[in-house]
Design a protein around this motif. Sequence first.
Motif, PDB file in Angstrom:
ATOM      1  N   GLY A 295       7.198  55.641  61.217  1.00  0.00           N
ATOM      2  CA  GLY A 295       6.059  55.425  61.796  1.00  0.00           C
ATOM      3  C   GLY A 295       5.158  54.700  60.824  1.00  0.00           C
ATOM      4  N   LYS A 296       5.724  53.799  59.769  1.00  0.00           N
ATOM      5  CA  LYS A 296       4.658  52.773  59.247  1.00  0.00           C
ATOM      6  C   LYS A 296       4.663  51.596  60.061  1.00  0.00           C
ATOM      7  CE  LYS A 296       5.634  54.196  54.529  1.00  0.00           C
ATOM      8  NZ  LYS A 296       5.977  53.874  53.164  1.00  0.00           N
ATOM      9  N   GLY A 297       5.503  51.232  61.017  1.00  0.00           N
ATOM     10  CA  GLY A 297       5.547  50.186  61.717  1.00  0.00           C
ATOM     11  C   GLY A 297       6.047  50.424  63.135  1.00  0.00           C
ATOM     12  N   SER A 298       5.622  49.312  64.077  1.00  0.00           N
ATOM     13  CA  SER A 298       6.336  49.892  65.593  1.00  0.00           C
ATOM     14  C   SER A 298       7.808  49.246  65.426  1.00  0.00           C
ATOM     15  CB  SER A 298       5.352  49.131  66.346  1.00  0.00           C
ATOM     16  OG  SER A 298       5.378  47.738  66.322  1.00  0.00           O
ATOM     17  N   ILE A 299       8.718  49.746  66.347  1.00  0.00           N
ATOM     18  CA  ILE A 299       9.889  49.403  66.620  1.00  0.00           C
ATOM     19  C   ILE A 299       9.839  48.520  68.083  1.00  0.00           C
ATOM     20  CG2 ILE A 299      12.248  49.950  67.102  1.00  0.00           C
ATOM     21  CD1 ILE A 299      11.864  52.257  64.926  1.00  0.00           C
ATOM     22  N   ASP A 300      10.441  47.600  68.029  1.00  0.00           N
ATOM     23  CA  ASP A 300      10.545  46.697  69.367  1.00  0.00           C
ATOM     24  C   ASP A 300      11.680  46.009  69.515  1.00  0.00           C
ATOM     25  OD1 ASP A 300       9.926  45.504  71.864  1.00  0.00           O
ATOM     26  OD2 ASP A 300       7.739  45.303  71.285  1.00  0.00           O
ATOM     27  N   PHE A 301      12.817  46.317  70.639  1.00  0.00           N
ATOM     28  CA  PHE A 301      13.931  45.362  70.749  1.00  0.00           C
ATOM     29  C   PHE A 301      13.848  45.477  72.121  1.00  0.00           C
ATOM     30  CE2 PHE A 301      15.399  49.807  69.877  1.00  0.00           C
ATOM     31  CZ  PHE A 301      16.377  49.997  70.826  1.00  0.00           C
ATOM     32  N   SER A 302      15.123  44.314  72.541  1.00  0.00           N
ATOM     33  CA  SER A 302      15.299  44.122  73.914  1.00  0.00           C
ATOM     34  C   SER A 302      16.968  43.995  74.240  1.00  0.00           C
ATOM     35  CB  SER A 302      14.638  43.028  74.595  1.00  0.00           C
ATOM     36  OG  SER A 302      14.858  42.045  74.043  1.00  0.00           O
ATOM     37  N   TRP A 303      17.054  44.049  75.267  1.00  0.00           N
ATOM     38  CA  TRP A 303      18.432  43.709  75.917  1.00  0.00           C
ATOM     39  C   TRP A 303      18.218  43.230  77.464  1.00  0.00           C
ATOM     40  CZ3 TRP A 303      16.452  48.329  75.238  1.00  0.00           C
ATOM     41  CH2 TRP A 303      16.000  48.906  76.407  1.00  0.00           C
ATOM     42  N   ALA A 304      19.268  42.619  77.899  1.00  0.00           N
ATOM     43  CA  ALA A 304      19.207  41.980  79.210  1.00  0.00           C
ATOM     44  C   ALA A 304      18.857  43.147  80.243  1.00  0.00           C
ATOM     45  CB  ALA A 304      20.660  41.288  79.655  1.00  0.00           C
ATOM     46  N   GLY A 305      17.699  42.717  80.760  1.00  0.00           N
ATOM     47  CA  GLY A 305      17.052  43.394  81.948  1.00  0.00           C
ATOM     48  C   GLY A 305      16.124  44.566  81.273  1.00  0.00           C
ATOM     49  N   GLY A 306      16.088  44.788  79.715  1.00  0.00           N
ATOM     50  CA  GLY A 306      15.215  45.805  79.429  1.00  0.00           C
ATOM     51  C   GLY A 306      14.793  45.703  78.096  1.00  0.00           C
ATOM     52  N   SER A 307      13.762  46.779  77.565  1.00  0.00           N
ATOM     53  CA  SER A 307      13.382  46.482  76.306  1.00  0.00           C
ATOM     54  C   SER A 307      12.828  48.115  75.827  1.00  0.00           C
ATOM     55  CB  SER A 307      12.224  45.640  75.946  1.00  0.00           C
ATOM     56  OG  SER A 307      11.111  45.988  76.881  1.00  0.00           O
ATOM     57  N   ALA A 309      10.085  50.342  72.871  1.00  0.00           N
ATOM     58  CA  ALA A 309       9.332  50.064  71.742  1.00  0.00           C
ATOM     59  C   ALA A 309       8.816  51.506  71.379  1.00  0.00           C
ATOM     60  CB  ALA A 309       8.245  49.232  71.994  1.00  0.00           C
ATOM     61  N   THR A 310       8.295  51.682  70.211  1.00  0.00           N
ATOM     62  CA  THR A 310       7.405  52.810  69.906  1.00  0.00           C
ATOM     63  C   THR A 310       6.093  52.534  70.181  1.00  0.00           C
ATOM     64  OG1 THR A 310       7.853  52.221  67.608  1.00  0.00           O
ATOM     65  CG2 THR A 310       9.357  53.695  68.288  1.00  0.00           C
ATOM     66  N   GLY A 311       5.090  53.407  70.130  1.00  0.00           N
ATOM     67  CA  GLY A 311       3.871  53.531  70.339  1.00  0.00           C
ATOM     68  C   GLY A 311       3.030  54.443  69.238  1.00  0.00           C
ATOM     69  N   THR A 378      10.429  50.634  78.252  1.00  0.00           N
ATOM     70  CA  THR A 378      10.194  51.923  77.502  1.00  0.00           C
ATOM     71  C   THR A 378       9.450  52.153  76.421  1.00  0.00           C
ATOM     72  OG1 THR A 378      12.358  52.626  78.772  1.00  0.00           O
ATOM     73  CG2 THR A 378      11.512  54.008  77.129  1.00  0.00           C
ATOM     74  N   ILE A 379       8.529  52.893  76.614  1.00  0.00           N
ATOM     75  CA  ILE A 379       7.690  52.926  75.118  1.00  0.00           C
ATOM     76  C   ILE A 379       7.623  54.560  74.892  1.00  0.00           C
ATOM     77  CG2 ILE A 379       5.503  53.085  74.183  1.00  0.00           C
ATOM     78  CD1 ILE A 379       4.907  50.480  76.049  1.00  0.00           C
ATOM     79  N   MET A 380       7.930  54.829  73.588  1.00  0.00           N
ATOM     80  CA  MET A 380       8.076  56.223  73.148  1.00  0.00           C
ATOM     81  C   MET A 380       7.177  56.364  72.062  1.00  0.00           C
ATOM     82  SD  MET A 380      10.022  59.124  73.387  1.00  0.00           S
ATOM     83  CE  MET A 380      11.529  59.888  72.744  1.00  0.00           C
ATOM     84  N   ARG A 381       6.345  57.554  72.325  1.00  0.00           N
ATOM     85  CA  ARG A 381       5.188  58.102  71.415  1.00  0.00           C
ATOM     86  C   ARG A 381       5.277  59.273  70.952  1.00  0.00           C
ATOM     87  NH1 ARG A 381      -0.009  58.044  74.522  1.00  0.00           N
ATOM     88  NH2 ARG A 381      -0.921  58.191  72.235  1.00  0.00           N
ATOM     89  N   GLU A 382       5.223  59.826  69.822  1.00  0.00           N
ATOM     90  CA  GLU A 382       5.332  61.025  69.333  1.00  0.00           C
ATOM     91  C   GLU A 382       4.415  61.767  68.633  1.00  0.00           C
ATOM     92  OE1 GLU A 382       7.747  61.764  65.496  1.00  0.00           O
ATOM     93  OE2 GLU A 382       8.435  59.526  66.076  1.00  0.00           O
ATOM     94  N   LEU A 383       4.269  63.109  68.734  1.00  0.00           N
ATOM     95  CA  LEU A 383       3.089  63.829  68.053  1.00  0.00           C
ATOM     96  C   LEU A 383       2.894  63.471  66.630  1.00  0.00           C
ATOM     97  CD1 LEU A 383       1.355  66.352  68.329  1.00  0.00           C
ATOM     98  CD2 LEU A 383       3.297  67.756  67.221  1.00  0.00           C
ATOM     99  N   ALA A 384       1.989  63.206  65.924  1.00  0.00           N
ATOM    100  CA  ALA A 384       1.529  63.043  64.825  1.00  0.00           C
ATOM    101  C   ALA A 384       1.347  64.560  63.955  1.00  0.00           C
ATOM    102  CB  ALA A 384       0.142  62.321  64.548  1.00  0.00           C
TER     103      ALA A 384
END
Length: 460
Positions: A295-307, A309-311, A378-384
Amino acid sequence: LVTAFAALQTLACQNATLHQEKRLVKVRLFWVRHGLSCSNALHTCMVNPSESEELLGDLETALHEDPEGGFGDASLNRTYGIEASQGIDEACTVQVEDSRLREGETGEGGAIVSIHHLYMDPALTDCSRRQSVIAGRSFLSWLRSVGIRLDFVGSSFLQRAVESAVAMFVEPCQGGLNCSSVVGEGVTVTPIPYMTERSMSGRTSIQADNVPRDSKAQERIIEELYGRRLPIDNRYSARWPRREQQFEKFKAFFATQVLPRLGNENRSGITAPPEAFKTALEDALPEEMDYLDHGKGSIDFSWAGGSYATGAGFSKIEYHDLDAPEVNIAIVGHSTMMVEYCLEGVGPKPSNNGVIEKLFVVEASTARGDGGAPEMRTIMRELAGRCATVMDAPSSGHVRTHLAEADVATCTSPFNISKYIRLDGGAGPSQSTACMASSEAEGAYPIQPDFQRVGVGKEL
């Protein structure tokens, strides 16, 4: 001005032909710790020095069993022998003779290792197979009482987790419990990657107990134990890493590979192409990560046709106030990952068959141009903060110190654990052992107060 106006016209045309779909889905994970395994029972190891030489041969054979462990030619130090445990939650130790290990030291790189780490991919104890069914019956009955239906049942790739998932979420429904409103007919357990147990960093040089056998070998062992095949869906077993524990990879995998195929009403986005996604995932994230960096930094990566990230994190109240469809899933996993990513790394660890709750929000958006392929985001968030305990279970420490021969009768491969632990007096065929009685007592698997009513802990 003419150029600017022409640019605006072009942008307007582009927007007119771009079709965007955006969907929010709430995900409630019921994270279950597996039942007591054969290797867990070895935490009460008691071996007399006179028995040491006789037993070392069996342990040496176990040391060689993992084909990828790298200790196929190693031996055990006969002078060290088998050192009896010094505490109630410690196993006996041996010293491995290998040039890569430091003699006389424990921990990562040390030659002294616990014998429970030599017990490759252990099954559940005989007692725990029964306990897990009783725990499952209690949990499924609660789900039915609050109107929650599970959309997915999964586990790690380790056999103790697979068995626990079947015992808790399938077998009660075959034994008289009406589960039609909770899991439906034909429920199967799907093992998934990145959830395999790994000892906490620096603890041990060898951990064969956390090495899953290949799925075919597991199926053979399970059929020998149960006399039948169990309803296991191994669709991810061959193409995905079986030994990794990586929470961020699990989140990305679940959000893009599993969630999009769960039910029509709550479906989110399009399933990412597995090979392209996996390549991007493995390139973007390390094989292991320190939970303190979570949780210290966001994750963001992609592939052909999609990506992907964490929120930002959210509170439980925000989750309950969000107007979005909800998917409920149960995954049987392991204490280290649960403590690190749900209990802020400080525990106490959940009891075997205990259940905690982890919440996520997934935002899936798909943009389609006229005639073009869709672009998925797609953005994924989680309970703090800490997760809440939904269902507790009998203390595993108490259970381990009161095992009888019947409780571990099938814990014989790669070695017979009854030779290494102190067992209570025998119980007759119709008698219940102390281990079994602990799960049969009234209130053995209590639903916690904040979850005993409809609303499922909204106030937390």
